[in-house]
Design a protein around this motif. Sequence first.
Motif, short mmCIF file in Angstrom:
data_model
loop_
_atom_site.label_atom_id
_atom_site.label_comp_id
_atom_site.label_asym_id
_atom_site.label_seq_id
_atom_site.Cartn_x
_atom_site.Cartn_y
_atom_site.Cartn_z
N LEU A 25 0.85 -1.19 0.00
CA LEU A 25 0.00 0.00 0.00
C LEU A 25 0.88 1.23 0.00
O LEU A 25 1.54 1.52 0.98
N PRO A 26 0.92 1.93 -1.10
CA PRO A 26 1.69 3.18 -1.10
C PRO A 26 1.11 4.11 -0.05
O PRO A 26 -0.11 4.20 0.07
N ALA A 27 1.97 4.71 0.68
CA ALA A 27 1.47 5.54 1.77
C ALA A 27 0.63 6.67 1.22
O ALA A 27 1.09 7.45 0.40
N PRO A 28 -0.60 6.73 1.65
CA PRO A 28 -1.41 7.87 1.23
C PRO A 28 -0.91 9.12 1.90
O PRO A 28 -0.17 9.04 2.88
N PRO A 29 -1.28 10.24 1.37
CA PRO A 29 -0.74 11.48 1.94
C PRO A 29 -1.12 11.62 3.41
O PRO A 29 -2.28 11.49 3.76
N MET A 30 -0.13 11.82 4.23
CA MET A 30 -0.39 11.96 5.65
C MET A 30 -0.70 13.40 6.02
O MET A 30 -1.25 13.67 7.06
N ARG A 62 -4.60 2.43 11.93
CA ARG A 62 -3.51 3.36 11.61
C ARG A 62 -3.76 4.77 12.13
O ARG A 62 -3.19 5.73 11.61
N ASP A 79 -0.97 7.06 12.62
CA ASP A 79 -0.23 7.54 11.44
C ASP A 79 -0.95 8.69 10.74
O ASP A 79 -0.40 9.29 9.82
N ARG A 98 -2.32 12.20 10.43
CA ARG A 98 -2.15 13.51 11.06
C ARG A 98 -3.48 14.22 11.24
O ARG A 98 -4.36 14.15 10.35
N ALA A 137 -5.58 15.86 8.43
CA ALA A 137 -5.33 15.22 7.13
C ALA A 137 -6.13 13.93 6.99
O ALA A 137 -5.81 13.09 6.16
N ALA A 152 -7.75 13.37 3.48
CA ALA A 152 -6.74 13.07 2.46
C ALA A 152 -6.23 11.64 2.62
O ALA A 152 -6.02 10.92 1.64
N PHE A 153 -6.02 11.23 3.86
CA PHE A 153 -5.56 9.87 4.11
C PHE A 153 -6.58 8.86 3.59
O PHE A 153 -6.25 7.92 2.87
N GLY A 208 -6.79 8.71 -0.04
CA GLY A 208 -5.61 8.05 -0.60
C GLY A 208 -5.78 6.54 -0.63
O GLY A 208 -5.37 5.87 -1.58
N VAL A 209 -6.37 5.99 0.43
CA VAL A 209 -6.63 4.54 0.43
C VAL A 209 -7.74 4.21 -0.57
O VAL A 209 -7.64 3.25 -1.32
N ARG A 269 -6.79 3.86 -4.22
CA ARG A 269 -6.07 2.63 -4.55
C ARG A 269 -7.01 1.43 -4.58
O ARG A 269 -6.88 0.53 -5.40
#
Lengths: 254, 182
Positions: free
Chosen positions: A107-112, B51, B54, B56, B59, B62-63, B66-67, B70
């Motif tokens: 899993l590419p790290a999504p933007p944190m 998570r 992890d 923030r 954010a 956005a996190f 992002g998942v 994908r």
Amino acid sequence: MKRLTEELPEGFEATLLRAGQGGEPPPDRQRRALEAALGVVAASSAAPLALKAGVAAATKPSGVVGAAVALGWKAVAVTAVAVVASAAAATYVWNGPSAAPKSTVALPAPPMSPPTAAPARAVDDPPHAPVAAPRVAAPPSAPSAATVARAVAGPPSDPAAEVSAAEISALDDARTAVESRRPADAVRALDAYDARFPHGSLAKEAALVRIQALVDLGDRPEALRRARELTAAPNSDGLYRARLRRILGSDAVP
Amino acid sequence: MSPPSSDTQQRFREMFDAHYPFIWRQLRRLGVPDEGVDDAAQELFMIAARRMGDIRVGAERAFLFGVARRVAADARRSRAVRPVAAGGVPDEQADAGPNPEQALGNQRARKILGQVLDEMQDDTREAFVLFELEQLSKSEVAAVLGVPEGTAASRLRRARDEFMAIAQRTKARLGIPLGTAS
């Protein structure tokens, strides 16, 4: 910048766009998702103890997903996590991808964090007002759910994950039996689970499934006795109590 | 990962309440089949639950997006290997009629929209969905995608051109008279 539906209020494109706007998840599925996820949070707090005792950390989703990989991607990956976490009555079976190359399992790290000066408003409400009208839940088959698991899975090289997979699979047999209204089969499966994993890291979840099966069998006294045992156990948190109340009624569980 | 505190649970709950409907919609729009959206959303938030440390503060969306992107990409790849009849929309021949609103029921329109979105590039599709369907502002789109606002604006312009071109092709393929629906 104007939106297309403002510039082209009518026509084929506008029809398509309007059809794609809005939409609310089924409330029952949203509630189940919340329960399952909160279960993961709760289970995560118990994981260090399990690890200390030398028990496979099946409550860790990464291990669970890894276990799904170890089972040749025919494991019920989502259920594997849900088993840890919730009473959600769904079994997700994935028929398997064409391949599970390494590039697809990381899993590419999504933007944190937002990289610009315009941070995301983390608690923004979606722009569409919630619709209270109940909707029919989707059927439980969900290839895409396994896709989620695949998206975060690691390679099947962790021995602990294989142990977890066996435990998860054993408990999943019981859960499936309960969901299929075969409580006697569920009890047998749970007996097998207990024999094979006397100190299983999913023991509390197994106890919950057994209590449900006992209720379904009409053996409420035994269900209540086991519920008392469960609530008296160390680290018995509010989530379990809430689930027990749903199974046994609020009067039966303090 | 440190054991989650009640604060973590509270934060997760707030994140879930704030973003579950958003993520559910994006999964559906970005290519997860309807019958799998609920389960995909559930699994996605279970991952997020684990998570939390992890993610923030500020954010979260956005996190999660992002998942989701994908997950949706995997779903599209999975569908891409299935045989598809020539034309790509074999069961979507629209009824002949002057009004596309009448010719396309909402359900069919959404299905066709999904096929149009499928043909778009990943980066433009995501920007387009967030701006045109979710109706976020340009700056919100940039934040969710994790790109500068200028990049988001550029993607949105390209996305619009791309969408219009694909939609026109699709319309012709479905047999809807171009003059009446544009």
